[in-house]
Design a protein around this motif. Structure first.
Motif, PDB file in Angstrom:
ATOM      1  N   GLU A 118      96.399  78.674 -28.397  1.00 60.27           N
ATOM      2  CA  GLU A 118      95.619  79.691 -27.590  1.00 60.27           C
ATOM      3  C   GLU A 118      94.828  80.507 -28.561  1.00 60.27           C
ATOM      4  OE1 GLU A 118      94.912  80.878 -23.621  1.00 60.27           O
ATOM      5  OE2 GLU A 118      95.899  79.164 -24.354  1.00 60.27           O
ATOM      6  N   VAL A 119      95.451  80.997 -29.568  1.00 61.53           N
ATOM      7  CA  VAL A 119      94.914  82.080 -30.538  1.00 61.53           C
ATOM      8  C   VAL A 119      93.535  81.132 -31.195  1.00 61.53           C
ATOM      9  CG1 VAL A 119      94.715  83.267 -32.718  1.00 61.53           C
ATOM     10  CG2 VAL A 119      96.899  83.451 -31.175  1.00 61.53           C
ATOM     11  N   LYS A 120      93.927  80.057 -31.737  1.00 53.74           N
ATOM     12  CA  LYS A 120      92.610  79.149 -32.343  1.00 53.74           C
ATOM     13  C   LYS A 120      91.647  79.281 -31.235  1.00 53.74           C
ATOM     14  CE  LYS A 120      95.853  76.674 -35.498  1.00 53.74           C
ATOM     15  NZ  LYS A 120      96.447  75.304 -35.794  1.00 53.74           N
ATOM     16  N   ARG A 121      92.000  78.750 -30.089  1.00 52.71           N
ATOM     17  CA  ARG A 121      90.891  78.597 -28.988  1.00 52.71           C
ATOM     18  C   ARG A 121      89.933  79.841 -28.750  1.00 52.71           C
ATOM     19  NH1 ARG A 121      90.279  79.534 -23.755  1.00 52.71           N
ATOM     20  NH2 ARG A 121      92.644  80.340 -23.575  1.00 52.71           N
ATOM     21  N   LEU A 125      86.031  80.661 -29.334  1.00 54.49           N
ATOM     22  CA  LEU A 125      85.001  81.508 -28.681  1.00 54.49           C
ATOM     23  C   LEU A 125      84.483  82.623 -29.147  1.00 54.49           C
ATOM     24  CD1 LEU A 125      84.327  81.488 -25.521  1.00 54.49           C
ATOM     25  CD2 LEU A 125      86.140  82.838 -25.118  1.00 54.49           C
ATOM     26  N   PHE A 126      85.329  83.406 -30.035  1.00 58.19           N
ATOM     27  CA  PHE A 126      85.026  84.542 -30.629  1.00 58.19           C
ATOM     28  C   PHE A 126      85.020  84.482 -32.200  1.00 58.19           C
ATOM     29  CE2 PHE A 126      86.123  86.290 -26.406  1.00 58.19           C
ATOM     30  CZ  PHE A 126      84.895  86.787 -25.855  1.00 58.19           C
ATOM     31  N   GLY A 137      91.713  97.456 -35.676  1.00 58.90           N
ATOM     32  CA  GLY A 137      90.777  97.567 -34.609  1.00 58.90           C
ATOM     33  C   GLY A 137      89.667  98.573 -34.377  1.00 58.90           C
ATOM     34  N   GLY A 138      90.348  99.871 -35.040  1.00 61.43           N
ATOM     35  CA  GLY A 138      89.385 101.069 -35.010  1.00 61.43           C
ATOM     36  C   GLY A 138      87.878 100.821 -36.074  1.00 61.43           C
ATOM     37  N   THR A 139      88.254  99.950 -37.002  1.00 57.45           N
ATOM     38  CA  THR A 139      86.938  99.711 -37.883  1.00 57.45           C
ATOM     39  C   THR A 139      85.698  98.810 -37.420  1.00 57.45           C
ATOM     40  OG1 THR A 139      88.293  98.028 -38.987  1.00 57.45           O
ATOM     41  CG2 THR A 139      88.398 100.160 -39.766  1.00 57.45           C
ATOM     42  N   LEU A 140      86.163  98.232 -36.194  1.00 57.77           N
ATOM     43  CA  LEU A 140      85.108  97.135 -35.700  1.00 57.77           C
ATOM     44  C   LEU A 140      83.915  97.811 -34.877  1.00 57.77           C
ATOM     45  CD1 LEU A 140      87.625  94.846 -33.633  1.00 57.77           C
ATOM     46  CD2 LEU A 140      86.623  94.531 -36.012  1.00 57.77           C
ATOM     47  N   SER A 141      82.775  97.273 -35.045  1.00 55.93           N
ATOM     48  CA  SER A 141      81.611  97.506 -34.078  1.00 55.93           C
ATOM     49  C   SER A 141      82.032  97.469 -32.524  1.00 55.93           C
ATOM     50  CB  SER A 141      80.596  96.998 -34.605  1.00 55.93           C
ATOM     51  OG  SER A 141      80.722  95.474 -33.976  1.00 55.93           O
ATOM     52  N   GLY A 142      81.300  98.270 -31.595  1.00 50.52           N
ATOM     53  CA  GLY A 142      81.264  98.250 -30.568  1.00 50.52           C
ATOM     54  C   GLY A 142      81.353  96.945 -29.679  1.00 50.52           C
ATOM     55  N   GLY A 143      80.479  95.973 -30.221  1.00 53.77           N
ATOM     56  CA  GLY A 143      80.521  94.770 -29.717  1.00 53.77           C
ATOM     57  C   GLY A 143      81.720  93.941 -30.297  1.00 53.77           C
ATOM     58  N   GLU A 144      82.194  94.171 -31.153  1.00 55.58           N
ATOM     59  CA  GLU A 144      83.527  93.393 -31.714  1.00 55.58           C
ATOM     60  C   GLU A 144      84.575  93.911 -30.975  1.00 55.58           C
ATOM     61  OE1 GLU A 144      81.856  92.426 -36.170  1.00 55.58           O
ATOM     62  OE2 GLU A 144      83.012  94.353 -35.660  1.00 55.58           O
ATOM     63  N   GLN A 146      84.578  94.969 -27.935  1.00 53.22           N
ATOM     64  CA  GLN A 146      84.450  94.529 -26.603  1.00 53.22           C
ATOM     65  C   GLN A 146      84.910  93.078 -26.401  1.00 53.22           C
ATOM     66  OE1 GLN A 146      84.751  94.810 -23.582  1.00 53.22           O
ATOM     67  NE2 GLN A 146      82.845  95.881 -22.951  1.00 53.22           N
ATOM     68  N   MET A 147      84.545  92.154 -27.693  1.00 57.06           N
ATOM     69  CA  MET A 147      84.850  90.810 -27.588  1.00 57.06           C
ATOM     70  C   MET A 147      86.624  90.725 -27.839  1.00 57.06           C
ATOM     71  SD  MET A 147      82.357  89.537 -30.307  1.00 57.06           S
ATOM     72  CE  MET A 147      80.425  89.614 -30.390  1.00 57.06           C
ATOM     73  N   LEU A 148      86.990  91.987 -28.457  1.00 59.16           N
ATOM     74  CA  LEU A 148      88.424  91.765 -28.871  1.00 59.16           C
ATOM     75  C   LEU A 148      89.193  92.283 -27.330  1.00 59.16           C
ATOM     76  CD1 LEU A 148      91.027  91.596 -30.390  1.00 59.16           C
ATOM     77  CD2 LEU A 148      90.549  94.084 -31.281  1.00 59.16           C
ATOM     78  N   ALA A 149      88.572  93.105 -26.632  1.00 59.70           N
ATOM     79  CA  ALA A 149      89.186  93.422 -25.173  1.00 59.70           C
ATOM     80  C   ALA A 149      89.211  92.495 -24.224  1.00 59.70           C
ATOM     81  CB  ALA A 149      88.373  94.760 -24.642  1.00 59.70           C
ATOM     82  N   ILE A 150      88.143  91.454 -24.448  1.00 59.12           N
ATOM     83  CA  ILE A 150      88.111  90.586 -23.385  1.00 59.12           C
ATOM     84  C   ILE A 150      89.041  89.464 -24.033  1.00 59.12           C
ATOM     85  CG2 ILE A 150      86.533  88.517 -22.683  1.00 59.12           C
ATOM     86  CD1 ILE A 150      84.083  90.421 -22.658  1.00 59.12           C
ATOM     87  N   ALA A 151      89.008  89.039 -25.475  1.00 54.07           N
ATOM     88  CA  ALA A 151      90.019  88.124 -25.879  1.00 54.07           C
ATOM     89  C   ALA A 151      91.541  88.547 -25.578  1.00 54.07           C
ATOM     90  CB  ALA A 151      90.082  87.918 -27.168  1.00 54.07           C
ATOM     91  N   ARG A 152      91.810  89.783 -25.763  1.00 52.97           N
ATOM     92  CA  ARG A 152      93.082  90.214 -25.325  1.00 52.97           C
ATOM     93  C   ARG A 152      93.331  89.932 -23.744  1.00 52.97           C
ATOM     94  NH1 ARG A 152      93.823  96.503 -26.221  1.00 52.97           N
ATOM     95  NH2 ARG A 152      92.599  96.388 -24.386  1.00 52.97           N
ATOM     96  N   SER A 153      92.735  90.259 -23.024  1.00 56.39           N
ATOM     97  CA  SER A 153      92.751  89.783 -21.622  1.00 56.39           C
ATOM     98  C   SER A 153      93.186  88.193 -21.263  1.00 56.39           C
ATOM     99  CB  SER A 153      91.568  90.374 -20.645  1.00 56.39           C
ATOM    100  OG  SER A 153      91.674  89.843 -19.319  1.00 56.39           O
TER     101      SER A 153
END
Length: 240
Positions: A118-121, A125-126, A137-144, A146-153
């Motif tokens: 699942e992590v690989k998939r 995707l991202f 996580g705090g060093t990522l850009s805003g877009g990254e 957002q990708m992480l928040a969606i991926a975590r969900s």
């Protein structure tokens, strides 16, 4: 066939303030639906009431998810049923790595079997997340983020994902990337998605159907194609 999500005569009150005023809406399994409207129209409150993030004391009406009334249910129990929300503003864990943030989304998975696949998939995707998997996580850009928040969900393996303003504060090229991923999550993986989006044009290009909110009420509900060609919607939300 019953809808996966069905909202009936939903009202929401913040104290004496009547924010959501008797709305009815539904989302079929596998469908992608958007909610558009001006700021303060009641979209986010509706989304958070569905996911159990607003105090139950303010809820009036019924919300059915997979046939069960969840209107007064706590957010933890709703999440465990397979309804996951990505809230506005990302809210990732800034002092955890990307991989650690991602794994925080597995807390309500019924089984950890196949998790590495699942992590690989999700990394497929991202791809940016795989490149930065050991980065805080705090060093990522805003877009990254957002990708992480969606991926975590997504890694919680939900039946339905609620997204609140996924494009907020992001550059156009990143918005395009985010929405391409959202479409893939819906089209390729069959996840049911309901999302709030300030950018009505991209929302209607992405979703199959939409609800237009105004002052806590739904004033129009139609296919995205019909909403795009509706003169009232063009003038109010599409710059037409």
């Amino acid at each position: 066939m019953a809808a996966l999500l069905e909202v009936k005569a939903l009202h929401y009150y913040y104290g004496n303030i009547h924010v959501v005023k008797g709305i009815d809406m539904s989302v079929e399994e596998g469908e992608m639906v958007t909610m558009i409207g001006a700021n303060g129209a009641g979209k986010t409150t509706t989304l958070q009431t569905i996911s159990g993030l607003t105090p139950a004391s303010g809820v009036r009406g019924e919300i059915y998810f997979d046939g069960k009334n969840i209107a007064k249910m706590g957010g933890d129990k709703i999440a465990a049923m397979g309804l996951s929300q990505v809230i506005e503003g990302r809210h990732i864990f800034s002092k955890l790595t990307v991989k650690e943030n991602l794994l925080m989304g597995t807390y309500c998975r019924k089984s950890r079997a196949g998790l590495e696949d699942e992590v690989k998939r999700i990394y497929k995707l991202f791809p940016r997340l795989e490149e930065r998997k050991n980065q805080l996580g705090g060093t990522l850009s805003g877009g990254e983020q957002q990708m992480l928040a969606i991926a975590r969900s997504l890694i919680s393996n939900p039946r339905m994902i609620l997204l609140d303003e996924p494009s907020l504060g992001l550059a156009p090229i990143i918005i395009h990337e985010i929405f391409e991923a959202i479409k893939e999550i819906n089209y390729q993986e069959g996840k049911t998605i309901l999302f709030v989006e300030q950018n009505a044009r991209i929302a209607l290009k992405t979703a199959s159907r939409g609800y237009v909110f105004q002052n806590g009420e739904i004033i129009v509900e139609d296919t995205s194609e019909n909403l795009e060609s509706n003169p009232q919607i063009q003038k109010a939300y599409l710059g037409g």
